[in-house]
Design a protein around this motif. Structure first.
Motif, mmCIF file in Angstrom:
data_model
loop_
_atom_site.group_PDB
_atom_site.id
_atom_site.type_symbol
_atom_site.label_atom_id
_atom_site.label_comp_id
_atom_site.label_asym_id
_atom_site.label_seq_id
_atom_site.Cartn_x
_atom_site.Cartn_y
_atom_site.Cartn_z
ATOM 1 N N GLY A 1 0.851 -1.181 0.000
ATOM 2 C CA GLY A 1 0.000 0.000 0.000
ATOM 3 C C GLY A 1 0.882 1.224 0.000
ATOM 4 N N PRO A 2 0.301 2.404 -0.128
ATOM 5 C CA PRO A 2 1.118 3.629 -0.149
ATOM 6 C C PRO A 2 1.921 3.786 1.144
ATOM 7 N N LEU A 3 3.135 4.227 1.014
ATOM 8 C CA LEU A 3 3.968 4.472 2.190
ATOM 9 C C LEU A 3 3.356 5.553 3.069
ATOM 10 N N SER A 4 2.661 6.497 2.453
ATOM 11 C CA SER A 4 2.044 7.575 3.240
ATOM 12 C C SER A 4 1.038 7.007 4.236
ATOM 13 N N GLY A 5 0.239 6.018 3.818
ATOM 14 C CA GLY A 5 -0.725 5.414 4.731
ATOM 15 C C GLY A 5 -0.043 4.639 5.841
ATOM 16 N N TRP A 6 1.058 3.981 5.523
ATOM 17 C CA TRP A 6 1.808 3.223 6.517
ATOM 18 C C TRP A 6 2.389 4.174 7.563
ATOM 19 N N VAL A 7 2.905 5.309 7.112
ATOM 20 C CA VAL A 7 3.469 6.305 8.029
ATOM 21 C C VAL A 7 2.373 6.908 8.896
ATOM 22 N N ARG A 8 1.219 7.207 8.297
ATOM 23 C CA ARG A 8 0.116 7.767 9.081
ATOM 24 C C ARG A 8 -0.338 6.796 10.175
ATOM 25 N N ALA A 9 -0.409 5.522 9.846
ATOM 26 C CA ALA A 9 -0.814 4.529 10.851
ATOM 27 C C ALA A 9 0.186 4.482 11.999
ATOM 28 N N ALA A 10 1.470 4.513 11.674
ATOM 29 C CA ALA A 10 2.495 4.488 12.720
ATOM 30 C C ALA A 10 2.422 5.745 13.582
ATOM 31 N N ALA A 11 2.183 6.886 12.945
ATOM 32 C CA ALA A 11 2.087 8.146 13.695
ATOM 33 C C ALA A 11 0.889 8.132 14.636
ATOM 34 N N LEU A 12 -0.241 7.612 14.157
ATOM 35 C CA LEU A 12 -1.429 7.552 15.007
ATOM 36 C C LEU A 12 -1.192 6.631 16.197
ATOM 37 N N TRP A 13 -0.543 5.512 15.962
ATOM 38 C CA TRP A 13 -0.227 4.567 17.045
ATOM 39 C C TRP A 13 0.630 5.250 18.108
ATOM 40 N N LEU A 14 1.656 5.974 17.666
ATOM 41 C CA LEU A 14 2.541 6.663 18.603
ATOM 42 C C LEU A 14 1.802 7.759 19.353
ATOM 43 N N ALA A 15 0.918 8.467 18.664
ATOM 44 C CA ALA A 15 0.168 9.544 19.309
ATOM 45 C C ALA A 15 -0.783 8.993 20.365
ATOM 46 N N LEU A 16 -1.435 7.873 20.070
ATOM 47 C CA LEU A 16 -2.312 7.253 21.067
ATOM 48 C C LEU A 16 -1.514 6.785 22.282
ATOM 49 N N ASP A 17 -0.333 6.236 22.040
ATOM 50 C CA ASP A 17 0.525 5.846 23.159
ATOM 51 C C ASP A 17 0.921 7.059 23.990
ATOM 52 N N TRP A 18 1.217 8.152 23.323
ATOM 53 C CA TRP A 18 1.588 9.388 24.023
ATOM 54 C C TRP A 18 0.454 9.828 24.940
ATOM 55 N N GLN A 19 -0.783 9.741 24.437
ATOM 56 C CA GLN A 19 -1.934 10.114 25.265
ATOM 57 C C GLN A 19 -2.119 9.146 26.432
#
Length: 296
Positions: free
Chosen positions: A142-160
């Motif tokens: 799949g697009p690398l952009s979607g893969w990066v967005r998923a990783a960023a969201l995961w990290l942001a949820l962990d941060w919260q």
């Protein structure tokens, strides 16, 4: 005749590298075409062709599946994971803005957004002896952009979660997922009664694992990487990573059982019943248990 791409692909798959030139020629042509397609959008990024072919060999079931991949994104990800400066610059310019897109709905404060960006940069681009740069595991499907967005969201949820925000874990305890309505009364009672003990023994067993064992469990159960993606990440054959994962799981369960045996006064059948249940629900329970206990 140059057969370097074909030889690298075959070697990565554990096949014989002494095949005849005639048998390797069609594979070489297919891989050369794929390499041209992959390189075209990134003229300043000079990843060695054999390196890319080897990467494809670890990701693909066979070369016929190469057309299903997003080759330019896969090429850049491999080059950036290898630390090539032009690839790092291209990744930062093109994909780091995806962090803002991914976490916009979470309304993180500026400090939180900066920390998530830095965490993403660290995990994606910086490797270690135990865990290579995470971009190496990008599967290209799949697009690398979607893969990066998923990783960023995961990290942001962990941060919260770490700061007690909206995504924080419930107060029911990490082992709440191990109790289900289908449990028989005895098992449900045991798990409720000894929840803290199970949790403590699991934590101790996890800490006793070797760093690579903890990392492969984290990558599989928290980041959702497949065996093939783990193989690409570590640059080894898929059978090796499968053996690593199974070994880490077995050791974790065995060590948990040993500590429970030393700590609790349960009959052997009671202990075996609960551990069989934990083992059968490993995919569900490990992701919750590991999240709060996994180091860096």
């Amino acid at each position: 005749m140059d057969l370097s791409l074909a030889q690298a692909f075959v070697a990565a798959r554990g096949g014989p590298v002494t095949a005849s030139p005639e048998s390797l020629a069609p594979l070489q042509a297919r891989l050369a075409q794929a390499l041209d397609t992959a390189r075209a959008p990134w003229p300043g990024v000079a990843l060695e062709g054999a390196r890319f072919a080897s990467h494809l060999g670890r990701l693909l079931p066979d070369v016929g599946a190469v057309e299903t991949l997003n080759l330019p994104d896969l090429y850049l990800a491999r080059a950036a994971a290898d630390g090539l400066p032009p690839a790092l610059s291209a990744f930062e310019a093109r994909y780091l803005p995806e962090v803002d897109v991914a976490v916009a709905r979470l309304k993180l404060p500026p400090t939180g957004l900066d920390e998530v960006r830095q965490l993403l940069r660290q995990r994606m681009l910086v490797g270690s002896a135990e865990t290579p740069a995470r971009l190496a595991a990008y599967p290209g499907t799949g697009p690398l952009s979607g893969w990066v967005r998923a990783a960023a969201l995961w990290l942001a949820l962990d941060w919260q979660r770490q700061r007690g925000g909206p995504a924080a874990a419930s107060e029911d305890g990490d082992l709440s997922l191990l109790v289900s309505p289908e449990d028989d009364p005895e098992l449900a009672y045991l798990k409720r009664t000894y929840r803290a003990e199970f949790s403590d023994c699991f934590s101790a067993a996890l800490l006793a694992l070797e760093p690579r064992q903890r990392n492969v469990l984290r990558l599989k159960y928290l980041d959702g990487l497949s065996i093939d993606q783990l193989a690409a990440l570590y640059g080894v054959h898929r059978s090796t990573t499968a053996r690593w994962v199974l070994g880490a799981q077995d050791t974790l369960l065995q060590q948990t059982r040993l500590r429970l045996t030393e700590r609790l006064r349960l009959t052997s059948s009671q202990l075996d019943s609960v551990l069989r249940l934990i083992s059968s629900q490993l995919d569900v329970s490990l992701s919750r248990l590991l999240r709060s206990r996994m180091d860096g």
